[in-house]
Design an enzyme around this catalytic site. Structure first.
Site, PDB file in Angstrom:
ATOM      1  N   ARG A  52       7.753 -13.140   2.609  1.00  0.00           N
ATOM      2  CA  ARG A  52       7.919 -12.104   2.077  1.00  0.00           C
ATOM      3  C   ARG A  52       8.883 -12.473   1.148  1.00  0.00           C
ATOM      4  O   ARG A  52       8.803 -12.145  -0.488  1.00  0.00           O
ATOM      5  CB  ARG A  52       8.071 -10.623   2.783  1.00  0.00           C
ATOM      6  CG  ARG A  52       8.485  -9.469   1.732  1.00  0.00           C
ATOM      7  CD  ARG A  52       8.157  -8.012   2.793  1.00  0.00           C
ATOM      8  NE  ARG A  52       8.895  -8.172   4.239  1.00  0.00           N
ATOM      9  CZ  ARG A  52      10.392  -8.273   4.301  1.00  0.00           C
ATOM     10  NH1 ARG A  52      10.664  -7.597   3.028  1.00  0.00           N
ATOM     11  NH2 ARG A  52      10.439  -7.338   5.468  1.00  0.00           N
ATOM     12  N   TYR A 104      -9.005   0.928 -16.414  1.00  0.00           N
ATOM     13  CA  TYR A 104      -9.493   0.392 -15.373  1.00  0.00           C
ATOM     14  C   TYR A 104      -9.736   1.910 -14.184  1.00  0.00           C
ATOM     15  O   TYR A 104      -9.038   2.480 -14.069  1.00  0.00           O
ATOM     16  CB  TYR A 104      -9.126  -0.239 -14.525  1.00  0.00           C
ATOM     17  CG  TYR A 104      -9.776  -1.105 -12.879  1.00  0.00           C
ATOM     18  CD1 TYR A 104     -10.950  -1.957 -12.783  1.00  0.00           C
ATOM     19  CD2 TYR A 104      -9.525  -0.413 -11.962  1.00  0.00           C
ATOM     20  CE1 TYR A 104     -11.322  -1.711 -11.909  1.00  0.00           C
ATOM     21  CE2 TYR A 104      -8.942  -0.747 -10.694  1.00  0.00           C
ATOM     22  CZ  TYR A 104     -10.416  -1.829 -10.708  1.00  0.00           C
ATOM     23  OH  TYR A 104     -11.424  -2.018  -9.429  1.00  0.00           O
ATOM     24  N   ASP A 176      -2.840  -4.106 -19.483  1.00  0.00           N
ATOM     25  CA  ASP A 176      -3.459  -4.687 -18.612  1.00  0.00           C
ATOM     26  C   ASP A 176      -4.078  -5.593 -19.284  1.00  0.00           C
ATOM     27  O   ASP A 176      -5.621  -5.203 -19.805  1.00  0.00           O
ATOM     28  CB  ASP A 176      -4.679  -3.344 -17.905  1.00  0.00           C
ATOM     29  CG  ASP A 176      -5.149  -3.930 -16.621  1.00  0.00           C
ATOM     30  OD1 ASP A 176      -5.697  -5.475 -16.979  1.00  0.00           O
ATOM     31  OD2 ASP A 176      -5.615  -3.057 -15.495  1.00  0.00           O
ATOM     32  N   LYS A 201     -10.058 -11.782 -11.350  1.00  0.00           N
ATOM     33  CA  LYS A 201     -11.522 -11.433 -11.942  1.00  0.00           C
ATOM     34  C   LYS A 201     -11.055 -12.979 -12.772  1.00  0.00           C
ATOM     35  O   LYS A 201     -11.317 -13.992 -12.202  1.00  0.00           O
ATOM     36  CB  LYS A 201     -11.459 -10.226 -12.777  1.00  0.00           C
ATOM     37  CG  LYS A 201     -10.868  -9.531 -12.199  1.00  0.00           C
ATOM     38  CD  LYS A 201     -11.523  -8.816 -11.542  1.00  0.00           C
ATOM     39  CE  LYS A 201     -11.809  -6.950 -10.433  1.00  0.00           C
ATOM     40  NZ  LYS A 201     -10.801  -6.402 -11.847  1.00  0.00           N
TER      41      LYS A 201
END
Ligand SMILES: *Cc1c(COP(=O)(O)O)cnc(C)c1O
Length: 384
Positions: A52, A104, A176, A201
């Protein structure tokens, strides 16, 4: 490999962040599928103690992405939304956050439905209007959240102008950059403080993984985001990091084809009977074409278009398409088409949808890397 500052993006895509594996010489970074690392004595380790906190496959991915975006720091997450959440978690509530009204859908949902409960007060406005932005900014505004081009209306916001305004109030600016990938637009160079991508994406590019990344040149912001990554734990898995590294090798090449295909596709759509309007920043008809040309190196692969706002007619059109498939998401090698009103933007309040122009006739095409004449022919044969 030591990166040369003069290398182009295609060279960086292939080489940045990736070292031959020291034991075997394997040219590809292995999938370090491990949760923990053996320590010679308590606290004595080789830089990794728990996955982690850090994982070598993730380290390579983060170095690669940072080099592409021209950032000092990249911190990767399990999804784009996890990356966005980490940015909200470095804020010090109570605070006001200004966001693009055409952000978005998931970003809107996150701020309206989740963070509003934690003293983060979101306000969604038209970020193209710098006078409006100036009138809404105050010392209470810790963050300005921009997205450009916007989704699905392909509006362009002036990153440099917004950053200059925001910094007068001590407001940090996040962009973004998902629609552009690091290949086509670098918001940090234009004055933004943070960049976020859904690497699901274009960076991933093959519709087979989920991921997100936050990048910055600000050491203090990076440390805060890194702490959230470690403390909250939404890290990207070693396997996803490996796939992402593989994807990045061809990112510059793919973006080149996405851009060329989308421009030819948008131009062809503009000439087609039955298409009322085409929204693509690369078209001379786009109201912000000049600004897009100034801040983007290419116009990317998303083209929105209006058919007559008649759901039955639009459904008939969609069912006749043979190459474009109806699906959410974007940025993959295969061409997709989305109906924002019913699919990706269903969570946007109906009044706002109407005001923005997200109606039954609007379609968002994610133009893939196929032969563009086949894509154009596909749309032509599906129109009535
Ligand atoms: C998809 C997307 C996101 C969310 O990313 P996930 O990887 O789906 O969590 C955020 N911003 C934009 C612009 C997107 O397209």
């Amino acid at each position: 490999m030591t990166i040369d500052k003069n290398w182009g993006l295609s060279t960086l895509c292939v080489h940045a962040g990736v070292e031959p594996e020291p034991i075997t010489g394997a040219i590809m970074t292995p999938i370090f599928q491990t949760s923990t690392y053996v320590q010679a004595a308590p606290g004595e380790h080789k830089g990794y103690d728990y996955s982690r906190a850090g994982n070598p496959t993730r380290t390579a991915l983060e170095a690669s992405l940072a080099a592409l975006e021209g950032a000092a720091h990249a911190i990767t997450f399990a999804t784009g939304m996890a990356a966005e959440t980490a940015i909200a978690q470095i804020l010090d509530p109570p605070t006001h956050v200004l966001l693009s009204q055409d952000a978005y859908g998931g970003t809107g949902r996150l701020f309206r439905r989740l963070f509003a409960k934690y003293g983060i007060e979101p306000e969604f406005i038209d970020l193209r209007d710098l006078d409006l932005v100036a009138s809404r900014l105050s010392e209470r505004t810790q963050l300005l959240w921009a997205e450009t081009p916007t989704n699905p209306l392909m509006q362009i916001v002036d990153i440099e102008g917004l950053s200059r305004l925001a910094h007068r109030f001590g407001t940090k600016v996040v962009v973004d950059n998902t629609f552009c990938s690091p290949i086509l637009q670098n918001p940090l160079a234009l004055g933004a403080d943070l960049v976020v991508h859904s690497s699901t994406k274009y960076i991933g590019g093959h519709s087979d993984l989920l991921g997100g990344v936050v990048m910055t040149n600000d050491d203090e912001l990076a440390e805060k985001v890194r702490f959230v990554q470690f403390a909250a734990g939404a890290v990207s898995s070693p396997f996803e990091c490996f796939l992402m590294l593989r994807s990045i090798k061809t990112l510059a090449l793919r973006m080149e084809r996405h851009c060329a295909n989308a421009l030819a596709f948008a131009r062809a759509l503009e000439e087609m009977e039955g298409i009322e309007k085409v929204l693509y920043p690369g078209l001379e008809s786009h109201p912000q074409h000049a600004l897009a040309k100034k801040q983007m190196k290419g116009f990317s692969g998303i083209v929105s278009a209006y058919l007559p706002a008649d759901m039955e007619r639009v459904s008939r059109f969609l069912s006749k398409l043979r190459i474009f498939v109806v699906a959410e998401s974007l940025g993959g090698v295969e061409s997709l088409v989305d109906h924002p009103e019913v699919m990706t933007h269903a969570s946007v309040p109906p009044e706002l949808r109407e005001e923005l122009g997200i109606n039954a006739g609007l379609l968002r095409f994610s133009v893939g890397i196929e032969d563009v004449r086949d894509l154009i022919a596909d749309v032509r044969q599906a129109l009535p």
